[in-house]
Each structure stands twice: as structure tokens, then as C-alpha cells.
Scaffold this motif. Structure first.
Motif, short mmCIF file in Angstrom:
data_model
loop_
_atom_site.label_atom_id
_atom_site.label_comp_id
_atom_site.label_asym_id
_atom_site.label_seq_id
_atom_site.Cartn_x
_atom_site.Cartn_y
_atom_site.Cartn_z
N TYR A 30 -10.80 14.36 1.08
CA TYR A 30 -11.99 14.88 0.41
C TYR A 30 -12.89 13.71 0.05
O TYR A 30 -12.46 12.76 -0.61
N GLN A 31 -14.14 13.79 0.49
CA GLN A 31 -15.11 12.72 0.25
C GLN A 31 -15.79 12.97 -1.10
O GLN A 31 -16.62 13.87 -1.25
N ARG B 282 -25.08 13.11 4.43
CA ARG B 282 -24.85 13.58 3.07
C ARG B 282 -23.67 12.89 2.41
O ARG B 282 -23.77 12.46 1.25
N TYR B 283 -22.56 12.72 3.13
CA TYR B 283 -21.34 12.27 2.48
C TYR B 283 -21.08 10.77 2.63
O TYR B 283 -20.41 10.17 1.78
N PRO C 1 -17.21 18.48 2.36
CA PRO C 1 -16.61 17.15 2.21
C PRO C 1 -15.13 17.10 2.55
O PRO C 1 -14.48 16.07 2.39
N LEU C 2 -14.58 18.22 3.03
CA LEU C 2 -13.15 18.31 3.33
C LEU C 2 -12.88 17.97 4.80
O LEU C 2 -13.61 18.41 5.69
N GLY C 3 -11.84 17.18 5.04
CA GLY C 3 -11.44 16.81 6.39
C GLY C 3 -9.94 16.98 6.58
O GLY C 3 -9.18 17.19 5.63
N ILE C 4 -9.50 16.86 7.85
CA ILE C 4 -8.09 17.05 8.21
C ILE C 4 -7.57 15.80 8.90
O ILE C 4 -8.25 15.21 9.76
N ASP C 5 -6.34 15.39 8.54
CA ASP C 5 -5.64 14.28 9.20
C ASP C 5 -4.35 14.81 9.82
O ASP C 5 -3.59 15.53 9.17
N ASN D 296 -17.67 10.61 -2.90
CA ASN D 296 -18.99 10.00 -2.79
C ASN D 296 -18.98 9.10 -1.57
O ASN D 296 -17.95 8.98 -0.89
N PRO D 297 -20.11 8.46 -1.24
CA PRO D 297 -20.13 7.65 -0.01
C PRO D 297 -19.07 6.57 0.08
O PRO D 297 -18.74 6.13 1.17
N ASN D 298 -18.53 6.13 -1.05
CA ASN D 298 -17.57 5.03 -1.04
C ASN D 298 -16.14 5.45 -1.31
O ASN D 298 -15.22 4.64 -1.17
N THR D 299 -15.92 6.70 -1.69
CA THR D 299 -14.60 7.10 -2.18
C THR D 299 -14.08 8.34 -1.47
O THR D 299 -14.81 9.34 -1.33
N ILE D 300 -12.82 8.28 -1.03
CA ILE D 300 -12.13 9.41 -0.41
C ILE D 300 -10.78 9.58 -1.10
O ILE D 300 -10.08 8.59 -1.36
#
Length: 570
Positions: A351-352, A204-205, A324-328, A354-358
Motif C-alpha cells: 500500500y502506497q 498520483r502515488y 494505492p494497493l498492489g500485489i506481490d 505517500n510518494p516515499n513510503t510503502i
């Protein structure tokens, strides 16, 4: 029976000899009611000898299509006749006779504005009016394909576009653009074959595919490329789509890949004072997707041979609860001889979009301690505490290439924080950016360009808070992290020549500019060299040799740095 056997044997031998002759000595000449333009013959690259008669017939069909594409729309193949056989060489010569007819240069195509807007068509057609446009005959096929793609990209997978109602007026030609549409398709379900435990959030992401999204061939193609660029998965074969009356199912054929990397570099240089050989290098361990979650864990240790050590560990947990949320999370410890040690901790969110942008938002906390005051004479070496909020964005674009899967990447970070010492408290601001791009000249040749830049704005500057650059991952030809800067910009360039899919060689030309406001100095840096990279049974082996110099400094061969890197996948 005996006579029949001899006849059968004779026929087989005669046929074999005949086809053997044909396989070596068939040629073709052309004839038409008018002279065939020589530039058209050259453009079609007509062959003049063939191995079989079937190959000759294929060539005559290709020529007919070339004539029609060039504007001879009435052209047709009249006959193929054998004109003579040269006995001394047993060479068969055939003549293809064509009718060309009049040549049309352009065509006026009328279209229905309810099917297409002039704004849509203006993307690839220059001469366009409200209900018609004019193109050359040679561009008809390509234009129709692009127009049809407009409809398929809107979800109509079975749309048809063609020309009808042809009209002639002397050398002028016109036609009506016909568009046949069906219902818009959406992806109703996604089925993964081969790697059933593939983390579906990546579909999806990263791949940009989800249920109920409009079906687009270009989206599926981009998704396949994005999956191929993942380290922990690859495509067994291209995606397939099953269309039913009211349902569209996408099948992805994936395979899990070994994606854990162990990277070690050994470097050789000469001590400026003792002229002794110094060993330096680093250890880099990356663990990817071991839990089938898409998670990453990295551990990095560097030592430059001059009592400078850097240790860092970082982990990324993407797509929490399939969002679309992740942790670092990260920890970095830097130690310089017996002078100082700086420890930094990081906690952040990503936060993702779109497929190319975070986009990212990080909080960092740093503590720098002075280890010994006996040998420290610099007044700008002071213990401090620092807290920062850093926001940024990352862009990444992929390409179908095993050696260089990432075509372009860009990143930007902006930070603000507070630095405290025993005597002062002050605000600081930070800006950093990086980017790289591959210009593909052809299948073998490419040009790589990259930039890294950083800027620290502060009322006062301490040596133990500055950027540290130099080495194989910044400006090559210099020692790892040996250069201190409050502002820097580095340009890396490589001309790459691919010998095969597993081996390439490249040049090294690096340029850099830096300012050190703590030392009130600025310098320009240059680096030249060459390198190579190739895959072995163990992994990717990279070797580079570069010589770096500061502007105004004489070239010394002893300053040359040799770096050897082996990335082993397990």
C-alpha cells in the motif's frame, strides 16, 4: 561612390581594430567618497581586466548591488570615465566612481500577524518578536524569498512580498513587510505530452500529484525528480503550468525509456583445498512496464561454483484498479549440493501511503527437504515446514543524478510464524532491516553508506533455515551465500569519485558481525578493495575487487574475489 566605399572600408577597419583592442586591454579602477572595505572587494571577486566595455559595465552594476547588499543602501554609481591609455601597450583604463553613503548593519522589519505567524517565521529567523524581527542587511533578499515561498507553498502562486515604509533613526533602519496575496490555486487538470500511455497512477502515488490538490512549486519539483528516477520514463523537459482565470493546468513532458535489464556477473576465486580456479556468478533478468502498467517481473539464478544454487522469480502488480494497493507474488528455490533444498512461496499486498513510503503485508510458505542422508552428519539439518506473516515498510528518496538517482532508502520487516518438523512445532520471530544513504560532498565526491541486518528468534535453529550472506550484494570479498547466520549486521561503505557523468571509481570497506546459534559461533568480518562503474553502449559495467577475512585470520591474497557485472538495458 568610390570615395564613399573607401570611407566605409576605413570605418569598418578602424572599428574592428578598436574593438580588437578593447577585447584584450580594458581594466577598471574604483573610487568612492570613502575607502571601500577590502573584504567587500575580495568577497565580490572583482575582475580587473575585461574583453569588452559592455563586460566592464556589467561588472560595475554587480559591484553596486554588492555594496547595497552589504549595507550601503544609498550607494549609487556616479560615473564611468576613461582616465588614461597606455600607448606602449594600448591598454584602456577606466575609473568607476561610486557614492557609498552610511552603512547599515541591521534592519528591523515589522510584519502583520494576520499575514504571517511568528511560528512560521521562526523557521529561518532567530531574533523574532510578536510584530517585528531583526536581520542583517545582507540577509534581506534571502529572507524575503523564503517568506514569499511560505505563501506560494500555500497555493498562492502569484503572491508578492516586499518592504515598504522605510524609516531611519541615525544608523538604525526599519521597514514594513508588505504581503500581496491572490486566490489559492489548485491543480485542475494534468496533461501528459510525449508518453500518452504513461501509467497515470504513478503521477498520483509516486509523483504525489493529483487533481484538486493545492498547487505548490516544491511539489512539482519533487514530482519531476521522482519521475526522472523511474526506470521506464524520463522528463523531456521540466513541467510547465498554464494559469487561466479560474483554472490551473499542469503539463508533464515525458518519454518512455528502455527499462528491461539483463544482468550477469562472473566471479573468480580459488578453491581452498585444491587451489584450482572456480567460476561463479548469477543471471538477473528484470522486465519493467512492458504493458504500460508499471508492472515488474524479475527472474534471478545464482550459482557459486560449489554446487550451491538459488533460483527466484517475483512479480509486482502496482495500483490495482488505480488504487494505492498492489500485489506481490514470488517463488524461491535454494539448493545446497546434495544436502537439502528449500522452496519458499510468497503472496502479499503493498500500500502506497505517500510518494516515499510503502507498507507491505506478506504471507510466506516454506518447505525444506533433505536430499540425502548418506553424507549429512549435522544434527541441525532437518526437514521442516514453515508459514509466516511478515509486515514491513519501505522508504525511498530521490535526487537529480543519472548515476545515483536514489539518495536514500530504508526498509524494515517484522515476521512471526510457525515451524514444524517431524518431532516439534514451535513459534518463530524474524526481524530484518536495510538502509542506504549518499552523502554528496560536491559534484565529484560522495560517500555511500549502507547497512543490512537480520535476526531470527527461535527455540531451536536449523542450518537449512538460517540467513545466507556473502557476495557482491551483501559483504564483498566472500563467496555468494556462503556464510550462515541467525543474526547478522553488515556495514557497506564506499568513497565515490565521479570522473564524469558516465564513469566513477570507488573504494570498498565492509564490516560485518554475525552469530550462528545452530553452530554456537560468532564472527567479525572485514572486507577491503576498490571498484569502478561506467556506462558503455551495451549498458552499465561494474568491476569490483575485494578481499574478505574473518577476525583473527591472516590476510591471504588468494582470498581476493573479482566480480564483473554488466547490466544491459533493452
Amino acid at each position: 561612390m568610390k570615395h564613399i566605399f573607401y570611407i566605409f572600408l576605413y570605418l569598418n577597419i578602424h572599428t574592428a581594430l578598436y574593438y580588437d583592442i578593447n577585447a584584450q586591454y580594458i581594466s577598471l579602477t574604483l573610487e568612492a567618497e570613502k575607502e571601500i572595505p577590502s573584504e567587500l572587494i575580495e568577497k565580490t571577486a572583482t575582475a580587473n581586466s575585461f574583453s569588452t566595455f559592455a563586460a566592464l559595465k556589467t561588472e560595475t552594476s554587480s559591484l553596486l548591488k554588492a555594496f547595497q547588499t552589504d549595507g550601503f543602501i544609498d550607494s549609487r554609481l556616479i560615473s564611468i570615465t576613461e582616465i588614461k591609455t597606455q600607448e606602449n601597450t594600448k591598454k584602456l583604463i577606466y575609473k568607476a566612481t561610486y557614492f557609498l553613503g552610511p552603512k547599515f548593519s541591521n534592519i528591523t522589519i515589522h510584519y502583520n500577524q494576520e499575514d504571517f505567524s511568528s511560528k512560521e517565521l521562526n523557521r529561518f529567523i532567530s531574533k523574532i518578536e510578536e510584530d517585528r524581527f531583526i536581520i542583517s542587511i545582507s540577509e534581506v533578499e534571502k529572507t524575503l524569498m523564503k517568506i514569499n515561498a511560505l505563501q506560494t507553498e500555500s497555493g498562492d502562486a502569484f503572491a508578492k512580498t516586499y518592504l515598504n515604509e522605510f524609516k531611519r533613526d541615525g544608523v538604525k533602519l526599519s521597514a514594513q513587510l508588505i504581503s500581496e496575496t491572490t486566490q489559492t490555486r489548485t491543480i485542475d487538470s494534468i496533461v501528459i505530452k510525449g508518453y500518452e500511455k504513461f501509467p497515470t497512477s504513478y503521477i498520483r502515488y509516486i509523483a504525489g500529484i493529483k487533481k484538486d490538490v493545492i498547487f505548490k512549486i516544491s511539489t512539482i519539483a519533487k514530482a519531476s525528480t521522482a519521475i526522472s528516477a523511474l526506470q521506464f520514463a524520463s522528463n523531456i523537459k521540466q513541467p510547465e503550468v498554464l494559469f487561466k482565470d479560474k483554472k490551473t493546468t499542469l503539463y508533464l513532458y515525458l518519454e518512455k525509456q528502455k527499462s528491461n535489464n539483463f544482468d550477469g556477473i562472473i566471479g573468480f576465486s580459488t578453491d581452498d583445498v585444491t587451489n584450482k580456479l572456480i567460476f561463479n556468478g548469477y543471471l538477473d533478468l528484470k522486465l519493467n512496464n512492458n504493458l504500460n502498467y508499471g508492472e515488474t517481473f524479475s527472474l534471478n539464478y545464482k550459482s557459486d561454483g560449489d554446487n550451491q544454487q538459488n533460483f527466484s522469480v517475483q512479480t509486482t502488480l502496482p495500483y490495482i484498479l488505480r488504487s494505492p494497493l498492489g500485489i506481490d507474488l514470488g517463488l524461491t528455490i535454494f539448493k545446497q549440493a546434495d544436502n537439502f533444498s528449500t522452496t519458499s512461496q510468497l503472496a502479499g499486498l503493498r500500500y502506497q501511503i505517500n510518494p516515499n513510503t510503502i507498507v507491505t503485508l506478506n504471507y510466506t510458505s516454506s518447505n525444506s527437504a533433505i536430499l540425502s542422508n548418506e553424507d549429512v552428519t549435522a544434527i541441525d539439518l532437518v526437514a521442516f515446514q514453515k508459514k509466516e506473516i511478515i509486515t514491513g515498510s519501505q522508504w525511498k528518496f530521490y535526487q537529480e543524478d543519472n548515476l545515483f538517482p536514489v539518495k536514500a532508502r530504508f526498509g524494515l520487516q517484522i515476521g512471526a510464524g510457525t515451524k514444524k518438523t517431524d518431532l516439534t512445532t514451535e513459534q518463530q520471530y524474524r526481524l530484518s532491516a536495510h538502509g542506504s544513504y549518499i552523502i554528496n560532498l560536491n559534484l565529484q565526491n560522495s560517500f555511500y553508506i549502507a547497512n543490512q541486518s537480520g535476526f531470527l528468534q527461535s527455540d531451536t535453529y536449523l542450518t537449512n533455515e538460517l540467513y545466507r550472506i556473502g557476495g557482491i550484494k551483501s559483504i564483498r570479498g566472500f563467496k555468494e551465500n556462503a556464510i550462515e547466520a541467525s543474526l547478522f549486521s553488515i556495514l557497506n561503505t564506499e568513497y565515490r569519485y565521479r570522473l564524469n557523468n558516465l564513469l566513477y571509481v570507488h573504494s570498498i570497506v565492509d564490516l560485518g558481525y554475525l552469530e550462528n546459534r545452530a553452530a554456537r559461533s560468532n564472527n567479525s568480518l572485514f572486507s577491503f578493495g576498490f571498484g569502478t562503474g561506467f556506462y558503455t553502449n551495451t549498458g552499465l559495467l561494474r568491476l569490483s575487487l575485494a578481499n574478505g577475512k574473518v577476525y583473527g585470520q591472516e590476510f591471504r591474497f588468494s582470498d581476493t574475489k573479482v566480480h564483473l557485472s554488466l547490466i544491459s538495458t533493452f
